[in-house]
Design a protein around this motif. Structure first.
Motif, PDB file in Angstrom:
ATOM      1  N   LEU A   1      80.750 -43.049   8.555  1.00 42.22           N
ATOM      2  CA  LEU A   1      81.790 -43.081   8.875  1.00 42.22           C
ATOM      3  C   LEU A   1      82.938 -41.981   8.617  1.00 42.22           C
ATOM      4  N   LEU A   2      84.123 -42.380   9.050  1.00 45.61           N
ATOM      5  CA  LEU A   2      85.292 -41.186   8.660  1.00 45.61           C
ATOM      6  C   LEU A   2      86.636 -42.182   8.477  1.00 45.61           C
ATOM      7  N   VAL A   3      86.988 -41.613   7.509  1.00 47.17           N
ATOM      8  CA  VAL A   3      88.256 -42.482   6.964  1.00 47.17           C
ATOM      9  C   VAL A   3      89.564 -41.700   7.168  1.00 47.17           C
ATOM     10  N   GLN A   4      90.567 -41.975   7.526  1.00 49.25           N
ATOM     11  CA  GLN A   4      91.987 -41.488   7.384  1.00 49.25           C
ATOM     12  C   GLN A   4      92.998 -42.301   6.899  1.00 49.25           C
ATOM     13  N   LEU A   5      93.768 -41.734   5.874  1.00 46.60           N
ATOM     14  CA  LEU A   5      94.936 -42.558   5.149  1.00 46.60           C
ATOM     15  C   LEU A   5      96.298 -41.969   5.379  1.00 46.60           C
ATOM     16  N   THR A   6      97.043 -42.886   5.258  1.00 36.76           N
ATOM     17  CA  THR A   6      98.657 -42.377   5.163  1.00 36.76           C
ATOM     18  C   THR A   6      99.182 -43.164   3.974  1.00 36.76           C
ATOM     19  N   ALA A   7      99.770 -42.437   3.124  1.00 34.07           N
ATOM     20  CA  ALA A   7     100.510 -43.290   1.916  1.00 34.07           C
ATOM     21  C   ALA A   7     101.792 -42.687   1.676  1.00 34.07           C
ATOM     22  N   PHE A   8     102.380 -43.567   0.864  1.00 31.26           N
ATOM     23  CA  PHE A   8     103.786 -43.166   0.239  1.00 31.26           C
ATOM     24  C   PHE A   8     103.705 -42.512  -1.086  1.00 31.26           C
ATOM     25  N   ARG A   9     104.260 -41.305  -1.245  1.00 24.52           N
ATOM     26  CA  ARG A   9     104.248 -40.862  -2.545  1.00 24.52           C
ATOM     27  C   ARG A   9     105.457 -41.593  -3.597  1.00 24.52           C
ATOM     28  N   ASN A  10     104.747 -41.988  -4.681  1.00 23.05           N
ATOM     29  CA  ASN A  10     105.715 -42.585  -5.908  1.00 23.05           C
ATOM     30  C   ASN A  10     106.589 -43.784  -5.392  1.00 23.05           C
ATOM     31  N   ALA A  11     106.028 -44.716  -4.115  1.00 22.83           N
ATOM     32  CA  ALA A  11     106.775 -45.694  -3.873  1.00 22.83           C
ATOM     33  C   ALA A  11     106.837 -46.910  -4.936  1.00 22.83           C
ATOM     34  N   GLY A  12     105.656 -46.809  -5.557  1.00 29.45           N
ATOM     35  CA  GLY A  12     105.655 -47.931  -6.926  1.00 29.45           C
ATOM     36  C   GLY A  12     105.812 -49.246  -6.267  1.00 29.45           C
TER      37      GLY A  12
ATOM     38  N   THR B   1      92.341 -37.636  -3.969  1.00 27.61           N
ATOM     39  CA  THR B   1      93.262 -36.899  -3.077  1.00 27.61           C
ATOM     40  C   THR B   1      94.520 -37.552  -3.280  1.00 27.61           C
ATOM     41  N   LEU B   2      94.667 -38.687  -3.328  1.00 27.68           N
ATOM     42  CA  LEU B   2      95.761 -39.390  -3.196  1.00 27.68           C
ATOM     43  C   LEU B   2      96.503 -39.410  -4.887  1.00 27.68           C
ATOM     44  N   THR B   3      95.501 -39.142  -5.731  1.00 25.85           N
ATOM     45  CA  THR B   3      96.236 -39.273  -7.143  1.00 25.85           C
ATOM     46  C   THR B   3      96.878 -37.808  -7.424  1.00 25.85           C
ATOM     47  N   ALA B   4      96.238 -36.865  -6.773  1.00 27.62           N
ATOM     48  CA  ALA B   4      96.640 -35.324  -6.916  1.00 27.62           C
ATOM     49  C   ALA B   4      97.809 -35.147  -6.145  1.00 27.62           C
ATOM     50  N   ALA B   5      98.149 -36.000  -4.951  1.00 29.21           N
ATOM     51  CA  ALA B   5      99.376 -35.840  -4.281  1.00 29.21           C
ATOM     52  C   ALA B   5     100.538 -36.656  -5.044  1.00 29.21           C
ATOM     53  N   GLY B   6     100.247 -37.388  -6.032  1.00 30.44           N
ATOM     54  CA  GLY B   6     101.210 -38.203  -6.763  1.00 30.44           C
ATOM     55  C   GLY B   6     101.229 -39.644  -6.227  1.00 30.44           C
ATOM     56  N   SER B   7     100.249 -39.873  -5.689  1.00 35.78           N
ATOM     57  CA  SER B   7     100.397 -41.398  -4.806  1.00 35.78           C
ATOM     58  C   SER B   7      98.967 -42.120  -5.614  1.00 35.78           C
TER      59      SER B   7
ATOM     60  N   GLY C   1     108.541 -36.012   3.543  1.00 38.85           N
ATOM     61  CA  GLY C   1     109.489 -37.226   3.568  1.00 38.85           C
ATOM     62  C   GLY C   1     109.028 -38.327   2.936  1.00 38.85           C
ATOM     63  N   GLY C   2     108.403 -38.185   1.727  1.00 35.21           N
ATOM     64  CA  GLY C   2     107.722 -39.131   0.866  1.00 35.21           C
ATOM     65  C   GLY C   2     106.467 -39.835   1.231  1.00 35.21           C
ATOM     66  N   PHE C   3     105.857 -39.125   2.320  1.00 35.36           N
ATOM     67  CA  PHE C   3     104.608 -39.606   2.951  1.00 35.36           C
ATOM     68  C   PHE C   3     103.503 -38.473   2.320  1.00 35.36           C
ATOM     69  N   VAL C   4     102.295 -39.147   2.299  1.00 34.72           N
ATOM     70  CA  VAL C   4     101.154 -38.215   2.120  1.00 34.72           C
ATOM     71  C   VAL C   4     100.095 -38.724   3.376  1.00 34.72           C
ATOM     72  N   PHE C   5      99.882 -37.419   4.094  1.00 34.92           N
ATOM     73  CA  PHE C   5      98.884 -37.747   4.985  1.00 34.92           C
ATOM     74  C   PHE C   5      97.694 -36.937   4.953  1.00 34.92           C
ATOM     75  N   LEU C   6      96.565 -37.799   4.736  1.00 34.02           N
ATOM     76  CA  LEU C   6      95.215 -37.294   4.505  1.00 34.02           C
ATOM     77  C   LEU C   6      94.339 -37.188   5.633  1.00 34.02           C
ATOM     78  N   SER C   7      93.777 -35.960   5.862  1.00 31.07           N
ATOM     79  CA  SER C   7      92.851 -35.935   6.812  1.00 31.07           C
ATOM     80  C   SER C   7      91.540 -36.815   6.897  1.00 31.07           C
ATOM     81  N   GLY C   8      90.994 -36.937   8.201  1.00 33.01           N
ATOM     82  CA  GLY C   8      89.639 -37.758   8.155  1.00 33.01           C
ATOM     83  C   GLY C   8      88.759 -37.270   7.097  1.00 33.01           C
ATOM     84  N   ARG C   9      88.049 -38.235   6.407  1.00 33.73           N
ATOM     85  CA  ARG C   9      87.138 -37.665   5.579  1.00 33.73           C
ATOM     86  C   ARG C   9      85.529 -38.312   5.834  1.00 33.73           C
ATOM     87  N   MET C  10      84.553 -37.579   5.786  1.00 35.14           N
ATOM     88  CA  MET C  10      83.484 -37.937   5.926  1.00 35.14           C
ATOM     89  C   MET C  10      82.508 -37.784   4.704  1.00 35.14           C
ATOM     90  N   PRO C  11      81.395 -38.263   4.504  1.00 31.92           N
ATOM     91  CA  PRO C  11      80.798 -38.300   3.262  1.00 31.92           C
ATOM     92  C   PRO C  11      79.857 -36.728   3.110  1.00 31.92           C
TER      93      PRO C  11
END
Length: 153
Positions: A110-121, A54-60, A5-15
């Motif tokens: 830390l653990l970081v989780q992100l939600t982004a739009f794809r190609n929202a510009g 990961t965001l870049t690979a998803a087009g975001s 639906g135009g979103f990118v959901f990334l799972s939580g990332r740790m180092p």
């Protein structure tokens, strides 16, 4: 990562090193100074660089992030974490940061989780309410994205 639906959901990332349950060498802490600011800064930098890839690979990209969730092992790390965060996110997406206690990866801070739009510009904009206090660190009150299809004519 899941897209939909135009979103990118990334799972939580740790180092952790890719494919292992070991801290990445770049994120390891000095055993003599396990709680130094340099440790959380190195781990934050490692995790955020991985998420950017990961965001870049998803087009975001970081400009399209609309929500971030951050789990810190110790709240004492907050300001050192936020200093690195601000270098990656000049647009300051909304963020929730909480102390989570020990994380599943031994030594992770830390653990970081992100939600982004794809190609929202340029359709992604920060929003704010006059009734809410202005953020004092690197996040915004909210984000809005115009994902309506634009005519190519």
């Amino acid at each position: 990562m899941i897209t939909g639906g135009g979103f990118v959901f990334l799972s939580g990332r740790m180092p952790n090193e890719t494919g292992t349950w070991a801290l990445a060498p770049e994120a390891e802490t000095d055993p003599e100074y396990p709680f130094s600011e340099e440790a959380i800064k190195a781990q934050t930098d490692y995790v955020l660089a991985d998420l950017v890839d990961t965001l870049t690979a998803a087009g975001s990209g970081v400009a399209n992030v609309v929500k971030a969730q951050v789990y810190l092992d110790r709240l004492e790390d907050f300001h050192a974490f936020d200093a690195v965060w601000g270098r990656y996110f000049s647009d300051r997406p909304p963020r929730t940061t909480v102390q989570a206690g020990p994380l599943p990866l031994h030594g992770a801070r830390l653990l970081v989780q992100l939600t982004a739009f794809r190609n929202a510009g340029p359709g992604v904009k920060n929003v704010a309410s006059e009734r809410s206090p202005a953020p004092m660190v690197s996040y915004s009150q909210g984000r809005r994205a115009d994902l309506r299809r634009r005519s190519t004519r």
